[in-house]
Design a protein around this motif. Structure first.
Motif, short mmCIF file in Angstrom:
data_model
loop_
_atom_site.label_atom_id
_atom_site.label_comp_id
_atom_site.label_asym_id
_atom_site.label_seq_id
_atom_site.Cartn_x
_atom_site.Cartn_y
_atom_site.Cartn_z
N GLY A 268 3.92 4.18 -9.48
CA GLY A 268 4.02 3.08 -10.44
C GLY A 268 5.41 2.51 -10.63
N SER B 64 8.98 -7.20 -6.37
CA SER B 64 7.63 -7.75 -6.57
C SER B 64 7.60 -9.23 -6.25
CB SER B 64 7.18 -7.52 -8.02
OG SER B 64 7.03 -6.14 -8.29
N GLU C 46 2.33 1.75 -3.48
CA GLU C 46 1.32 2.28 -4.39
C GLU C 46 1.10 3.77 -4.14
OE1 GLU C 46 -3.31 1.43 -5.76
OE2 GLU C 46 -2.52 0.52 -3.94
N LYS C 47 1.12 4.15 -2.88
CA LYS C 47 0.86 5.54 -2.49
C LYS C 47 2.02 6.47 -2.86
CE LYS C 47 0.37 8.34 1.72
NZ LYS C 47 0.31 8.28 3.21
N LYS D 240 0.83 -1.20 0.00
CA LYS D 240 0.00 0.00 0.00
C LYS D 240 0.87 1.26 0.00
CE LYS D 240 -4.14 -1.96 2.16
NZ LYS D 240 -5.05 -1.95 3.34
N THR E 292 -8.34 -6.91 -12.45
CA THR E 292 -7.01 -6.51 -11.98
C THR E 292 -5.91 -7.26 -12.73
OG1 THR E 292 -7.79 -6.00 -9.75
CG2 THR E 292 -5.44 -6.43 -10.00
N GLY F 202 -1.60 -5.52 -7.29
CA GLY F 202 -1.52 -4.82 -8.56
C GLY F 202 -0.50 -5.47 -9.48
N GLU G 137 8.35 0.20 -10.16
CA GLU G 137 8.40 -1.16 -9.62
C GLU G 137 9.71 -1.83 -10.00
OE1 GLU G 137 5.05 -3.13 -11.21
OE2 GLU G 137 3.59 -1.89 -10.17
#
Length: 273
Positions: free
Chosen positions: A75, A82, A70-71, A67, A126, A101, A77
């Protein structure tokens, strides 16, 4: 070095990113087990945070980290991060996928194989937006869906797969009416997803569209520009007026160009369309 005062100091927006990256690199070098949740959220966007820093995070902490990423990270990454974060998730639900995501592509093939088809179907909105699935992952998702009885037999179902369309077997494409495939070929997003599919899938898709009208002019008109390289050269022999503007919008292979430009030498051009 890891006291709260130092961390607060580095929240200053005026500090260059290179300095922050150096601090983060040194921080984790000094203390490899430092809890990443203790740093400001924006720090997690740095490539200097080692993926190993997330390996011992609990499932609950992993959700918090996701979270925060994402905040704070717009985007940005990193595939290794991951993969580590996704591996920390034991119970996967539609909500989990929503939080993961794009990090969903970090799930192992074994984990994907163990997922409930119901969860997969509920999460397609998603999953179909993740652009980093590898071919093996896409294949497993689609095989699981099909084996559970999920039908991919019309345009809306095919479009709903999003990026996972790369895993659709050739027989499924062959069984969908050409008129339906032509209709969804007008969807740019779908076409962009389709061109990530194996070449044989793209070729079958294009051949189905060609079957609607095999005249060269119609082939050029009907096949999406981005998939023109999959048009057989034999389908590019013109015998009537040619809309050169349509030809110029497409990318061609050398073999295709040699074939249809030879036939164009004896053909009338229509340059007004």
């Amino acid at each position: 070095m890891v006291d709260q005062a130092n961390l607060e100091l580095f929240k200053n927006a005026a500090i260059p990113q290179t300095v922050i990256d150096y601090y983060i690199s040194t921080l984790f070098e000094f203390n490899p087990t430092f809890n990443p949740l203790k740093v400001p959220g924006s720090f997690l966007c740095s490539p200097e945070v080692p993926s190993s820093a997330y390996s011992s995070a609990s499932e609950a902490d992993t959700i918090k980290i996701l979270k925060e990423l994402e905040k704070s990270c717009n985007g940005t990454e990193y595939s290794e991060v991951s993969a580590v974060l996704a591996s920390n998730i034991e119970t996967v639900t539609p909500e989990t996928f929503s939080i993961l995501g794009s990090a969903s592509s970090g799930l192992s093939n074994t984990k994907i194989s163990s997922l409930s088809p119901t969860v997969m179907v509920s999460s397609l909105s998603t999953l179909g937006t993740v652009s980093t699935w590898n071919q093996g992952q896409a294949n497993i998702f689609i095989q699981k869906l099909i084996s559970s009885g999920y039908l991919i037999n019309d345009g809306s179902r095919l479009e709903s797969l999003g990026t996972l369309v790369a895993g659709v077997p050739s027989k499924t494409i062959e069984n969908i009416p050409a008129t339906v495939l032509f209709s969804i070929s007008q969807n740019t997003v779908f076409v962009n997803n389709m061109i990530a599919a194996p070449t044989v899938i793209q070729q079958i898709f294009v051949q189905k569209i060609i079957s609607l009208d095999q005249s060269a002019a119609s082939v050029v008109q009907n096949v999406p520009d981005a998939m023109a390289t999959e048009i057989p050269s034999s389908s590019l022999v013109f015998s009537g007026p040619v809309d050169i503007s349509k030809i110029n919008k497409k990318t061609w292979t050398g073999e295709q160009a040699a074939m249809f430009f030879e036939s164009l030498g004896e053909t009338d051009f229509d340059t007004e369309k």
